[in-house]
Design an enzyme around this catalytic site. Sequence first.
Site, mmCIF file in Angstrom:
data_model
loop_
_atom_site.group_PDB
_atom_site.id
_atom_site.type_symbol
_atom_site.label_atom_id
_atom_site.label_comp_id
_atom_site.label_asym_id
_atom_site.label_seq_id
_atom_site.Cartn_x
_atom_site.Cartn_y
_atom_site.Cartn_z
ATOM 1 N N LYS A 182 -40.916 21.137 -8.268
ATOM 2 C CA LYS A 182 -39.765 20.344 -7.852
ATOM 3 C C LYS A 182 -39.647 20.487 -6.337
ATOM 4 C CE LYS A 182 -35.652 20.806 -6.756
ATOM 5 N NZ LYS A 182 -35.629 19.829 -5.647
ATOM 6 N N CYS A 292 -38.387 29.961 8.159
ATOM 7 C CA CYS A 292 -37.727 31.224 7.789
ATOM 8 C C CYS A 292 -38.269 32.388 8.610
ATOM 9 C CB CYS A 292 -37.862 31.477 6.298
ATOM 10 S SG CYS A 292 -39.515 31.203 5.695
HETATM 11 P P1 ADP Z 1 -32.833 24.934 2.371
HETATM 12 O O1 ADP Z 1 -31.593 25.475 2.977
HETATM 13 O O2 ADP Z 1 -34.093 25.415 2.981
HETATM 14 O O3 ADP Z 1 -32.790 23.469 2.069
HETATM 15 P P2 ADP Z 1 -32.307 25.354 -0.396
HETATM 16 O O4 ADP Z 1 -32.329 26.666 -1.073
HETATM 17 O O5 ADP Z 1 -31.015 24.608 -0.364
HETATM 18 O O6 ADP Z 1 -32.894 25.677 1.015
HETATM 19 O O7 ADP Z 1 -33.375 24.360 -0.992
HETATM 20 C C1 ADP Z 1 -34.665 24.744 -1.347
HETATM 21 C C2 ADP Z 1 -35.025 24.078 -2.649
HETATM 22 O O8 ADP Z 1 -34.094 24.512 -3.641
HETATM 23 C C3 ADP Z 1 -34.950 22.561 -2.649
HETATM 24 O O9 ADP Z 1 -35.985 22.052 -3.462
HETATM 25 C C4 ADP Z 1 -33.605 22.296 -3.280
HETATM 26 O O10 ADP Z 1 -33.532 21.032 -3.904
HETATM 27 C C5 ADP Z 1 -33.537 23.401 -4.298
HETATM 28 N N1 ADP Z 1 -32.180 23.772 -4.738
HETATM 29 C C6 ADP Z 1 -31.019 23.634 -4.087
HETATM 30 N N2 ADP Z 1 -29.998 24.099 -4.826
HETATM 31 C C7 ADP Z 1 -30.525 24.557 -5.980
HETATM 32 C C8 ADP Z 1 -29.994 25.184 -7.157
HETATM 33 N N3 ADP Z 1 -28.693 25.441 -7.298
HETATM 34 N N4 ADP Z 1 -30.865 25.532 -8.131
HETATM 35 C C9 ADP Z 1 -32.177 25.309 -7.993
HETATM 36 N N5 ADP Z 1 -32.736 24.724 -6.918
HETATM 37 C C10 ADP Z 1 -31.930 24.361 -5.926
#
Ligand code: ADP
Length: 492
Positions: A182, A292
């Site tokens: 994903k 990161c």
């Molecule tokens: P960044 O701040 O680098 O965007 P995120 O952790 O928000 O980091 O996003 C990294 C990945 O995690 C993306 O693919 C995003 O769609 C996914 N993501 C965001 N929120 C969730 C969640 N609650 N559960 C699983 N995946 C998530």
Amino acid sequence: MTTTTTPSLSDTYLSYIGGQFTKGQATSTFDVINPATGERLVTLPDATPADMQAAIDAAVQAQPAWANTTAAERADVLRKVAAKMHAEVDRLARIMTLEEGKPLAEARTEVAYAASFFEWFAEEGRRIYGDTIPSSSPDKRILVIKQAVGVTAAITPWNFPAAMITRKLGPALAAGCAMVVKPSELTPLSALEIARMFDEIGLPKGLLSVVCGTDAPALAKVIMDDARVRKISFTGSTEVGKILMRQAADTMKRVSLELGGHAPFIVFADADLDAAIDNAVACKMRGMGETCVSANRFYVERPVYDAFVERLAQRMGGMRMGNGLEEGVTVGPLIEPAAVDKVRRHVADALAKGAKLLLGGETSGEGVAERGCFYPPTVLVDVNHTMLVTQEETFGPVAAVIPFETEDEVVRYANDTPYGLAAYYFTRDVGRVFRLAEQLEYGILGANDGIPSTAQAPFGGVKQSGLGREGSRYGIEEYLNVKYVSLGGIQK
Ligand code: ADP
């Protein structure tokens, strides 16, 4: 800003599920936006939990036969896709720049870096050795074999739209696993290009799916609830990493987590200052500071502080900001308006608490989405540890510089964070190189090196920066189960 779209992009991007590019069960769509212009690039069907379930079902079907192939056969597939990536680097880099914003030259470098994980793990898959262990009884023999963990899943971020996938998919396929990916909803196109290349070389259907949708929590929940998915590898924020680790408990999935960092970059007075400056600029500005492992805090020993900040500001000030497709641009846009907001918030907070701008800064947040998500290279001095820039990941082109007096003091500063991903230090004192290597609480240390990431080295953090390692011979272990076989009845 001239060229904004490319004729090779059409509205034909679809998720790749069970070996088909498909609209799946989607009932709505989402747009991929060019962060340099605010323009829509492509509209995709918004994948649903049912689509994720279909991808997992297909992976479950496909994985056992793949695990039974030889390492050489699996290597062949990975090498073919790596070769395609090199052959198509122009197209792939352009798509990456369009959806992510990084300058074209950096996008080309990422494509090669992404391919290097397939090349490395193609070879590493041949070295999945077991053990024989001297037994405790003459009648027994102890064997250890290693086997693919099974069906795996990856949730990946936008900042390295290709490499964060290949770093997981390379070892997964090499080990004999299937993988459901994903990707970030902000950068699905590079992910789907990777799927296309696997499809073209004839990867067995179902072994790889790339499910693109905006409801990340709902899509992830399908992965996390399904006991047949035996491992999740995630790169992203610490916050989401913690959610996934909690969710993994119910099915006891293996987890690899590459989370946030807050890298210190330490320059001692005895350092080669030219090298320190070159590496500081590279480390800070790669991906506009949205990595990161980007340096977030610069600590400079007092005797070289003035020279360092002056030269850093001069070098960062000489960079050209613009649309990453344009020749000569070295600073692209940030990923989205919210990213610009965060950087503005960090800079405003620092200025309110007494920091001074030596370079850059920005006054208006108006119309960022329309004019492009740009934030200029910025150098802050007179920074102290009460400021957000020294505590949270800025994820932007801001260098916050703090002077220090002694080695003990700077080691204390450097370690005073919940994160532990990468740290950098520059010194010519070989004893100090070793002392700091042992004292700094980080998973990756750049000793006189601002760009340590490479496929053959273990990448990963300690503390709240994550669990597990990617790349290197350690990286493939994350996709292997250790099985112990006790063989009795040896004596007649
Ligand atoms: P960044 O701040 O680098 O965007 P995120 O952790 O928000 O980091 O996003 C990294 C990945 O995690 C993306 O693919 C995003 O769609 C996914 N993501 C965001 N929120 C969730 C969640 N609650 N559960 C699983 N995946 C998530």
